[in-house]
Scaffold this active site. Structure first.
Site, mmCIF file in Angstrom:
data_model
loop_
_atom_site.group_PDB
_atom_site.id
_atom_site.type_symbol
_atom_site.label_atom_id
_atom_site.label_comp_id
_atom_site.label_asym_id
_atom_site.label_seq_id
_atom_site.Cartn_x
_atom_site.Cartn_y
_atom_site.Cartn_z
ATOM 1 C CB ALA A 62 -0.951 -0.006 1.198
ATOM 2 C CG LEU A 63 3.562 2.377 3.108
ATOM 3 C CD1 LEU A 63 4.745 2.115 4.027
ATOM 4 C CD2 LEU A 63 2.925 3.725 3.420
ATOM 5 C CB ILE A 88 -4.933 -7.223 7.460
ATOM 6 C CG1 ILE A 88 -5.785 -7.311 6.174
ATOM 7 C CG2 ILE A 88 -5.551 -8.048 8.590
ATOM 8 C CD1 ILE A 88 -5.812 -8.676 5.524
ATOM 9 C CG HIS A 94 4.129 -1.881 9.587
ATOM 10 N ND1 HIS A 94 5.080 -1.006 9.110
ATOM 11 C CD2 HIS A 94 3.704 -2.592 8.508
ATOM 12 C CE1 HIS A 94 5.223 -1.178 7.811
ATOM 13 N NE2 HIS A 94 4.403 -2.134 7.421
ATOM 14 C CG ASN A 119 -8.454 4.988 -0.063
ATOM 15 O OD1 ASN A 119 -8.088 3.832 -0.226
ATOM 16 N ND2 ASN A 119 -8.110 5.703 0.998
ATOM 17 N NE ARG A 133 -16.178 -4.458 7.014
ATOM 18 C CZ ARG A 133 -15.721 -4.216 8.219
ATOM 19 N NH1 ARG A 133 -14.464 -3.895 8.379
ATOM 20 N NH2 ARG A 133 -16.513 -4.267 9.259
#
Length: 164
Positions: A62-63, A88, A94, A119, A133
């Site tokens: 994700a970063l 997660i 972190h 997003n 989800r």
């Protein structure tokens, strides 16, 4: 539907015909990411976006999503971008760093490059929550990208028609 009689209101639209969409997906938590991607692309196609008008880039986590989105945004080839991934919670701090900084990066790219970015990065307490989800989040991300792409195109038309 107009809310006020004397105020111009732009209608929202999910029409994808002719729109070009860039997608950046994290490979971390790949099962969830691929679930997000499947739901997202199915919704884009349902709304009229051609597969040929989509480009998918994958990144480690994700970063790394914001830098790939920034490169896509700077190319001026897309009407909207979509970020997909899953952060997660684990046993360390972190989680907060990755969740917060990836969201900040998306907002920064969107504002600096003047392009809608949806997003679709899930932030959940467990993998079970993420799996539960992922389908709806993928659909929501596609719809947000389409609605904002159409809105910005309409606003650009209004700006061009009022230029002297």
């Amino acid at each position: 539907m107009a809310y006020y009689d004397n105020i111009l209101e732009l209608d929202t639209s999910l029409m994808g015909n002719g729109l070009r969409i860039g997608i950046v997906m994290s490979r971390f938590n790949i099962d969830v990411s691929e679930g997000l991607l499947g739901a997202c692309t199915a919704e884009l196609i349902k709304q009229g976006v051609l597969e040929a008008d989509m480009l998918l880039l994958t990144v480690p986590g994700a970063l790394e999503i914001p830098i790939a989105l920034q490169k896509m945004a700077m190319s001026d080839q897309y009407d909207a971008l979509i970020a997909l991934g899953a952060v997660i919670r684990g046993d360390t701090y972190h989680f907060e760093i990755v969740a917060n900084e990836s969201a900040r990066g998306l907002a920064s790219v969107a504002l600096e490059c003047d392009i809608p970015i949806a997003n679709g990065i899930l932030t959940t307490e467990s993998e079970d929550q993420a799996l539960a989800r992922m389908t709806q989040k993928g659909i929501d991300a596609a719809q947000a990208a389409l609605e904002m792409a159409n809105l910005t195109l309409k606003l650009d038309e209004i700006d061009q028609s009022t230029d002297v």
